[in-house]
Design a protein around this motif. Structure first.
Motif, PDB file in Angstrom:
ATOM      1  N   PRO A 234      20.005  16.195 -12.464  1.00 18.43           N
ATOM      2  CA  PRO A 234      20.147  17.178 -11.383  1.00 18.43           C
ATOM      3  C   PRO A 234      19.887  16.588  -9.994  1.00 18.43           C
ATOM      4  O   PRO A 234      20.294  17.160  -8.991  1.00 18.43           O
ATOM      5  CB  PRO A 234      19.094  18.240 -11.734  1.00 18.43           C
ATOM      6  N   SER A 235      19.213  15.426  -9.946  1.00 12.78           N
ATOM      7  CA  SER A 235      18.895  14.762  -8.680  1.00 12.78           C
ATOM      8  C   SER A 235      18.383  13.370  -9.015  1.00 12.78           C
ATOM      9  O   SER A 235      18.155  13.049 -10.180  1.00 12.78           O
ATOM     10  CB  SER A 235      17.838  15.560  -7.897  1.00 12.78           C
ATOM     11  N   THR A 236      18.183  12.564  -7.971  1.00 11.11           N
ATOM     12  CA  THR A 236      17.742  11.194  -8.256  1.00 11.11           C
ATOM     13  C   THR A 236      17.086  10.542  -7.050  1.00 11.11           C
ATOM     14  O   THR A 236      17.305  10.949  -5.904  1.00 11.11           O
ATOM     15  CB  THR A 236      18.932  10.324  -8.717  1.00 11.11           C
ATOM     16  N   VAL A 237      16.289   9.518  -7.340  1.00 13.54           N
ATOM     17  CA  VAL A 237      15.736   8.611  -6.329  1.00 13.54           C
ATOM     18  C   VAL A 237      16.065   7.197  -6.793  1.00 13.54           C
ATOM     19  O   VAL A 237      15.748   6.835  -7.931  1.00 13.54           O
ATOM     20  CB  VAL A 237      14.204   8.760  -6.184  1.00 13.54           C
ATOM     21  N   VAL A 238      16.707   6.416  -5.939  1.00 10.42           N
ATOM     22  CA  VAL A 238      17.016   5.024  -6.266  1.00 10.42           C
ATOM     23  C   VAL A 238      16.182   4.135  -5.353  1.00 10.42           C
ATOM     24  O   VAL A 238      16.335   4.164  -4.136  1.00 10.42           O
ATOM     25  CB  VAL A 238      18.518   4.718  -6.097  1.00 10.42           C
ATOM     26  N   GLY A 239      15.280   3.353  -5.947  1.00 12.26           N
ATOM     27  CA  GLY A 239      14.365   2.522  -5.168  1.00 12.26           C
ATOM     28  C   GLY A 239      12.991   3.167  -5.061  1.00 12.26           C
ATOM     29  O   GLY A 239      12.816   4.351  -5.380  1.00 12.26           O
ATOM     30  N   LEU A 240      12.009   2.393  -4.616  1.00 17.57           N
ATOM     31  CA  LEU A 240      10.631   2.865  -4.511  1.00 17.57           C
ATOM     32  C   LEU A 240      10.104   2.708  -3.092  1.00 17.57           C
ATOM     33  O   LEU A 240      10.492   1.787  -2.375  1.00 17.57           O
ATOM     34  CB  LEU A 240       9.723   2.084  -5.469  1.00 17.57           C
ATOM     35  N   LYS A 241       9.221   3.604  -2.709  1.00 19.39           N
ATOM     36  CA  LYS A 241       8.598   3.550  -1.389  1.00 19.39           C
ATOM     37  C   LYS A 241       7.425   2.568  -1.407  1.00 19.39           C
ATOM     38  O   LYS A 241       6.568   2.623  -2.286  1.00 19.39           O
ATOM     39  CB  LYS A 241       8.110   4.936  -0.960  1.00 19.39           C
ATOM     40  N   TYR A 242       7.397   1.681  -0.414  1.00 20.45           N
ATOM     41  CA  TYR A 242       6.354   0.656  -0.301  1.00 20.45           C
ATOM     42  C   TYR A 242       5.629   0.845   1.027  1.00 20.45           C
ATOM     43  O   TYR A 242       6.264   1.013   2.063  1.00 20.45           O
ATOM     44  CB  TYR A 242       7.015  -0.725  -0.355  1.00 20.45           C
ATOM     45  N   HIS A 243       4.297   0.824   0.982  1.00 15.97           N
ATOM     46  CA  HIS A 243       3.517   1.005   2.204  1.00 15.97           C
ATOM     47  C   HIS A 243       3.093  -0.323   2.817  1.00 15.97           C
ATOM     48  O   HIS A 243       3.360  -0.582   3.979  1.00 15.97           O
ATOM     49  CB  HIS A 243       2.294   1.874   1.928  1.00 15.97           C
ATOM     50  N   ASP A 244       2.416  -1.174   2.032  1.00 17.54           N
ATOM     51  CA  ASP A 244       1.962  -2.476   2.530  1.00 17.54           C
ATOM     52  C   ASP A 244       1.332  -3.222   1.361  1.00 17.54           C
ATOM     53  O   ASP A 244       1.298  -2.715   0.232  1.00 17.54           O
ATOM     54  CB  ASP A 244       0.956  -2.307   3.669  1.00 17.54           C
ATOM     55  N   ASN A 245       0.785  -4.406   1.633  1.00 15.59           N
ATOM     56  CA  ASN A 245       0.199  -5.221   0.567  1.00 15.59           C
ATOM     57  C   ASN A 245      -0.968  -4.502  -0.103  1.00 15.59           C
ATOM     58  O   ASN A 245      -1.973  -4.192   0.552  1.00 15.59           O
ATOM     59  CB  ASN A 245      -0.280  -6.558   1.134  1.00 15.59           C
ATOM     60  N   LEU A 246      -0.827  -4.248  -1.404  1.00 16.23           N
ATOM     61  CA  LEU A 246      -1.861  -3.553  -2.181  1.00 16.23           C
ATOM     62  C   LEU A 246      -2.408  -2.352  -1.413  1.00 16.23           C
ATOM     63  O   LEU A 246      -3.620  -2.126  -1.357  1.00 16.23           O
ATOM     64  CB  LEU A 246      -3.010  -4.506  -2.532  1.00 16.23           C
ATOM     65  N   ALA A 247      -1.504  -1.575  -0.838  1.00 16.30           N
ATOM     66  CA  ALA A 247      -1.940  -0.504   0.065  1.00 16.30           C
ATOM     67  C   ALA A 247      -1.249   0.805  -0.210  1.00 16.30           C
ATOM     68  O   ALA A 247      -0.101   0.852  -0.665  1.00 16.30           O
ATOM     69  CB  ALA A 247      -1.693  -0.924   1.514  1.00 16.30           C
ATOM     70  N   LEU A 248      -1.979   1.878   0.065  1.00 16.26           N
ATOM     71  CA  LEU A 248      -1.441   3.226   0.074  1.00 16.26           C
ATOM     72  C   LEU A 248      -1.886   3.872   1.371  1.00 16.26           C
ATOM     73  O   LEU A 248      -3.079   3.975   1.661  1.00 16.26           O
ATOM     74  CB  LEU A 248      -1.945   4.054  -1.111  1.00 16.26           C
ATOM     75  N   ASN A 249      -0.918   4.279   2.173  1.00 17.11           N
ATOM     76  CA  ASN A 249      -1.187   4.855   3.484  1.00 17.11           C
ATOM     77  C   ASN A 249      -0.957   6.365   3.405  1.00 17.11           C
ATOM     78  O   ASN A 249       0.167   6.828   3.272  1.00 17.11           O
ATOM     79  CB  ASN A 249      -0.265   4.236   4.522  1.00 17.11           C
ATOM     80  N   ALA A 250      -2.033   7.129   3.494  1.00 21.26           N
ATOM     81  CA  ALA A 250      -1.944   8.576   3.310  1.00 21.26           C
ATOM     82  C   ALA A 250      -1.071   9.259   4.352  1.00 21.26           C
ATOM     83  O   ALA A 250      -0.548  10.355   4.112  1.00 21.26           O
ATOM     84  CB  ALA A 250      -3.348   9.194   3.324  1.00 21.26           C
ATOM     85  N   SER A 251      -0.881   8.630   5.507  1.00 22.90           N
ATOM     86  CA  SER A 251      -0.067   9.248   6.554  1.00 22.90           C
ATOM     87  C   SER A 251       1.410   8.875   6.450  1.00 22.90           C
ATOM     88  O   SER A 251       2.248   9.439   7.144  1.00 22.90           O
ATOM     89  CB  SER A 251      -0.595   8.850   7.931  1.00 22.90           C
ATOM     90  N   ASP A 252       1.736   7.914   5.586  1.00 17.98           N
ATOM     91  CA  ASP A 252       3.132   7.514   5.398  1.00 17.98           C
ATOM     92  C   ASP A 252       3.754   8.401   4.323  1.00 17.98           C
ATOM     93  O   ASP A 252       3.053   9.051   3.547  1.00 17.98           O
ATOM     94  CB  ASP A 252       3.210   6.044   4.988  1.00 17.98           C
ATOM     95  N   ILE A 253       5.106   8.432   4.277  1.00 18.03           N
ATOM     96  CA  ILE A 253       5.771   9.271   3.282  1.00 18.03           C
ATOM     97  C   ILE A 253       5.549   8.705   1.877  1.00 18.03           C
ATOM     98  O   ILE A 253       5.448   7.500   1.707  1.00 18.03           O
ATOM     99  CB  ILE A 253       7.282   9.417   3.587  1.00 18.03           C
TER     100      ILE A 253
END
Length: 457
Positions: A234-253
């Motif tokens: 019904p829908s799809t996402v191709v590829g993954l979102k990357y924030h930074d090196n070993l990082a998760l940025n709560a303000s980024d998508i």
């Protein structure tokens, strides 16, 4: 005559009574059957309404979380056309809220364009786009026109697909940095309601991270190479979102996911025992012992000194244990301190309890990489970072090239004049270290002070 009539009436009454008694069970059964059928009908009718509402809610849930993966002009484009791509410095991923068909025979994604025009694009579904490994295969995306008939569906799915590559594996830093963390960032918000399509499928990777993958998707991942068919989603996402090196940025998508949230997820998924270093009953240090390059040439003496300082020491060499992420992460989590020379093994700092210490032995020519990949990231994990920068006389390069060589006195110039690959060979593949035990003891004592004087104790 009268007596005869009375006798016949009594006989008829008895006969009617007998027939009535015989009929009662059948009558009750009939009423019960009708009553049960009514209940069944009512429940089905009521349940049907709930099911319709649930289906509608599910679609809105999926659509909302798909839209969180893009922002700004891309978000408006997604709302208007049902398709948009987010292109950042490190990563690219495309989102379709329209039904798609994925032909696993050639990894082509067919997306309706809603117009009489057709265009296509190709992306490699790997998070760190500026440093793509060679094994990453492209995914072709065709936005087909209204008059075009894409290949017919052979399998229909009710959940969105998330397409990514597991092509670069065998190195724990790259596995976590470019696959597992981006996969968490992209899919955690769906609560398991996605299907993973793993391009460049590596059985060893899927087996190693099975527990994490199972928490992010309620279904087994699809291996395109073993499929050879057409799937409809019904829908799809191709590829993954990357924030930074070993990082998760709560303000980024998509927003809201930070390193502390991810570490909580890992603790629950992998069954890690300790959340804070103060819970560990005695100071325990795990030493990552290398058997190839970047070895500690006086490792036995180091271990004796560390024990003498007050630590229980666990020595881990390259083995099957390190490839078993569940067992190895639990071992790391039992320790107050993680010690190792610069290298991918230090990625395991992510499994340390909060307040623990990571000691990195910074070799010649590794200053930038040491800070960027492991030093800065430790702080975001709630882990204390101690840096032991070796002197030239501690490096085997001093003997190999001479202690006055630019390799030893000015490592930065080697990168400038010889290039990245030759410099990497020198500093990562030719270098070992003989630790100055007197100087290094100061770092060990500092680490012991940190983990034993924790405020939470």
């Amino acid at each position: 005559m009268k007596m005869e009539k009375d006798r016949k009436k009594k006989l008829a009454f008895r006969l009617n009574t007998f027939i009535l008694l015989l009929s009662l069970p059948l009558l009750c059964f009939g009423l019960d059957f009708l009553f049960r059928q009514r209940i069944s009908f009512d429940q089905h009718f009521s349940g049907g309404g709930t099911a319709v509402k649930k289906t509608g809610d599910e679609k809105e849930f999926i659509k909302f979380h798909l839209s969180r993966l893009v922002r700004g002009e891309d978000r408006r484009k997604l709302d208007d056309t049902g398709f948009a791509c987010d292109t950042a410095v490190h990563s690219v991923h495309c989102v379709s809220t329209k039904p798609v068909r994925i032909d696993t025979r050639n990894m082509t994604v067919y997306v309706p364009s809603g117009a009489d025009v057709q265009h296509e694009m190709s992306i490699r579904p790997y998070a760190r786009q500026e440093d793509l490994p060679k094994p990453i295969s492209p995914v072709r995306m065709i936005m087909y026109r209204n008059s075009t008939d894409p290949p017919p569906c052979e399998f229909h799915h009710g959940l969105p697909a998330v397409v990514f590559s597991s092509g670069s594996t065998g190195n724990v830093f790259h596995e976590l940095n470019e696959i597992i963390i981006p996969l968490y960032i992209t899919t955690k918000q769906f609560g398991g309601r996605v299907l993973l399509v793993v391009e460049d499928y590596k059985p060893s990777f899927v087996a190693k991270y099975r527990a994490i993958i199972a928490r992010l998707s309620s279904h087994d991942p699809i291996n395109p190479a073993a499929n050879d068919t057409v799937h409809c989603f019904p829908s799809t996402v191709v590829g993954l979102k990357y924030h930074d090196n070993l990082a998760l940025n709560a303000s980024d998508i998509p927003g809201g996911y930070g390193m502390s949230t991810f570490r909580t997820f890992l603790r629950a998924t992998l069954g890690l025992r300790y959340t804070h270093v103060s819970q560990i009953p005695m100071p325990r240090l795990v030493l990552l012992s290398r058997t190839g390059t970047r070895r500690f040439l006086n490792e036995d003496e180091m271990i004796d000194m560390i024990k003498d300082a007050g630590f229980q020491v666990i020595v881990v060499r390259r083995s099957k244990l390190a490839s078993n992420i569940e067992k190895f992460s639990r071992l790391i989590n039992l320790c107050s301190v993680l010690l190792g020379a610069h290298g991918a093994g230090l990625t395991n700092e992510i499994f340390l309890p909060t307040g623990a210490v990571m000691i990195q032995v910074e070799l010649l020519g590794t200053e930038w990489a040491s800070n960027t990949y492991y030093g800065d990231t430790a702080r975001a994990m709630g882990v204390r970072y101690l840096r032991y920068r070796i002197d030239r006389d501690e490096s085997s390069l001093a003997k190999l090239y001479g202690r006055n060589s630019s390799v030893v006195t000015d490592p930065g110039s080697v990168f400038i004049h010889r290039g990245h690959i030759p410099a990497r060979i020198i500093f990562l593949d030719q270098q070992n270290v003989r630790i100055n035990l007197g100087r290094f003891r100061e770092t060990i004592v500092e680490a012991l002070s940190i983990v034993t004087d924790s405020p939470a104790r």
